[in-house]
Motif scaffolding. Structure first.
Motif, PDB file in Angstrom:
ATOM      1  N   LEU A  26     -59.600 -33.482 -20.256  1.00  0.00           N
ATOM      2  CA  LEU A  26     -59.032 -34.591 -20.031  1.00  0.00           C
ATOM      3  C   LEU A  26     -57.593 -34.963 -20.387  1.00  0.00           C
ATOM      4  O   LEU A  26     -57.294 -34.491 -21.642  1.00  0.00           O
ATOM      5  N   LEU A  27     -56.909 -35.197 -19.488  1.00  0.00           N
ATOM      6  CA  LEU A  27     -55.169 -35.478 -19.629  1.00  0.00           C
ATOM      7  C   LEU A  27     -55.133 -37.169 -19.710  1.00  0.00           C
ATOM      8  O   LEU A  27     -55.386 -37.759 -18.884  1.00  0.00           O
ATOM      9  N   GLU A  28     -54.366 -37.548 -21.019  1.00  0.00           N
ATOM     10  CA  GLU A  28     -54.140 -39.063 -20.999  1.00  0.00           C
ATOM     11  C   GLU A  28     -52.747 -39.261 -21.725  1.00  0.00           C
ATOM     12  O   GLU A  28     -52.469 -38.729 -22.851  1.00  0.00           O
ATOM     13  N   ASN A  29     -51.929 -40.009 -20.982  1.00  0.00           N
ATOM     14  CA  ASN A  29     -50.798 -40.315 -21.500  1.00  0.00           C
ATOM     15  C   ASN A  29     -49.822 -39.229 -21.993  1.00  0.00           C
ATOM     16  O   ASN A  29     -49.397 -39.052 -22.997  1.00  0.00           O
ATOM     17  N   GLY A  30     -49.915 -38.079 -21.202  1.00  0.00           N
ATOM     18  CA  GLY A  30     -48.922 -36.950 -21.291  1.00  0.00           C
ATOM     19  C   GLY A  30     -49.513 -35.937 -22.481  1.00  0.00           C
ATOM     20  O   GLY A  30     -48.770 -34.858 -22.478  1.00  0.00           O
TER      21      GLY A  30
END
Length: 390
Positions: A26-30
């Motif tokens: 999961l990728l979130e806010n860079g």
């Protein structure tokens, strides 16, 4: 908030233990927010990896990307200020053109981070910048600048200044110019510190060249030494010891001939490029086997293609050649992920897939070291910068 789930992938973390598992990231806010093998969290934006391989974005810790623009001559050549052999005050970030088409090609090949270095015409060439390969303004792409100061030994400075009938024209003079400037920087620093501690004392006049060398003396940045021949490598280490510098050997074409000695020094070597001819005498021992031999000796080994000598889009092919010549597959992948991240001192930000690190990752259709594998998607700071459409 940008949030993307990559699921149904083989995750190759390239961390210390080289963990591999089938699951999701999961990728979130860079950043990499989470990863696992079980049920994936809910997410509105989902990329199905179709069983492909997810790796960290590749890192080439020695390049001239954007300093020598693709398809241009003198107008796009900004890597060598060969009017003065000592130019530590030059900054690569002031010459990089992020609009150069080679940035896009690098991303499409899975390269998400590069160190951009001045060229090797000068014994002291300038300040190296570590940047991401995505962006339109270099200031927004910088990870660390300066990362290091560029030094060059051997044929290149000799050849450039011999043609100008100016020093240095010998290896002795090249080393002497470097020593002289470093000694001046030490003296300059001493006078600055004395002035701080003694209000009645005048500090030295501002000197941009000497100011640029102070981070080296403080140990905040590294010394990247362009050195092909074994004797030049040891000259680099000799100078580094004299002034307490953290040395990295760039190219190291003959490093494999003295691998046992370099292992004792614990100095990293950035190997390459291999896919080139022996265009000058100091390359006569060029071999694809070098990174394998260095790894077996226990030397931290990264791989470079020295863009534009070899275009960055061919970095995966350089890994394949190294493996064909005897390098372990895991070592080859580490040579463009976790090893250069450690050399840069930024292993807690880039170079592996781990929660909290920058969301720089590449989705491959299969094994990245298989010639038939395709890059399916590339993420830089969690932003999808490339998705294959065919």
């Amino acid at each position: 908030m940008q949030r993307i789930l990559i699921k149904n992938v083989q995750v190759w973390t390239m961390d210390g233990e080289d963990t591999r598992f089938s699951g999701w990231v999961l990728l979130e806010n860079g950043k990499i927010a989470a990863m696992g093998e079980g049920k994936a969290p809910a997410c509105a934006d989902v990329l199905d990896g179709a069983g492909g391989v997810l790796t960290p974005g590749f890192i080439d810790i020695h390049s001239h990307l954007g300093l020598y623009e693709d398809g241009m001559g003198f107008e796009g050549a900004d890597g060598n200020e060969d009017t003065d052999p000592v130019t530590p005050h030059l900054r690569a970030i002031d010459g990089i053109n992020p609009m150069d088409h080679s940035f896009q090609e690098a991303r499409e090949a899975g390269v998400t981070t590069v160190a951009v270095s001045p060229g090797s015409a000068n014994p002291i060439g300038g300040q190296i910048a570590l940047i991401k390969t995505a962006g339109r303004r270099v200031d927004d792409m910088v990870i660390k600048a300066p990362l290091a100061v560029k030094f060059a030994l051997g044929e290149n400075p000799k050849s450039v200044y011999h043609d100008k009938d100016q020093a240095p024209v010998t290896r002795m003079a090249t080393a002497a110019l470097i020593r002289e400037q470093l000694y001046k920087a030490k003296e300059y620093l001493s006078r600055k510190e004395h002035a701080i501690n003694d209000p009645d004392s005048d500090g030295p006049d501002y000197d941009s060249k000497l100011e640029a060398l102070l981070p080296l003396l403080w140990g905040k940045v590294e010394a990247h030494f362009h050195a092909h021949r074994a004797d030049d490598i040891f000259t680099a280490l000799r100078i580094a010891k004299e002034f307490g510098l953290r040395a990295v050997i760039i190219h190291g074409t003959e490093a494999h001939l003295v691998a046992d000695l370099l292992a004792e020094e614990r100095v990293p070597v950035v190997c390459g490029p291999f896919m080139t001819d022996r265009s000058k005498p100091e390359l006569r021992h060029l071999t694809d086997e070098s990174p394998a031999l260095l790894c077996r000796a226990g030397i931290p080994t990264a791989i470079t293609v020295d863009h534009p000598e070899i275009p960055l889009r061919l970095l995966p092919m350089a890994l394949m050649l190294a493996v064909r010549a005897g390098m372990e597959k895991t070592d080859a992948l580490r040579a463009v992920t976790s090893v250069p991240a450690r050399i840069a001192g930024l292993e807690n930000r880039i170079g592996s897939l781990r929660t909290g690190l920058d969301a720089d990752c590449v989705l491959w259709s299969g094994d990245p070291l298989n010639m038939t594998s395709q890059v399916q998607a590339v993420f830089v700071n969690g932003v999808p910068e490339y998705r294959r459409t065919k």
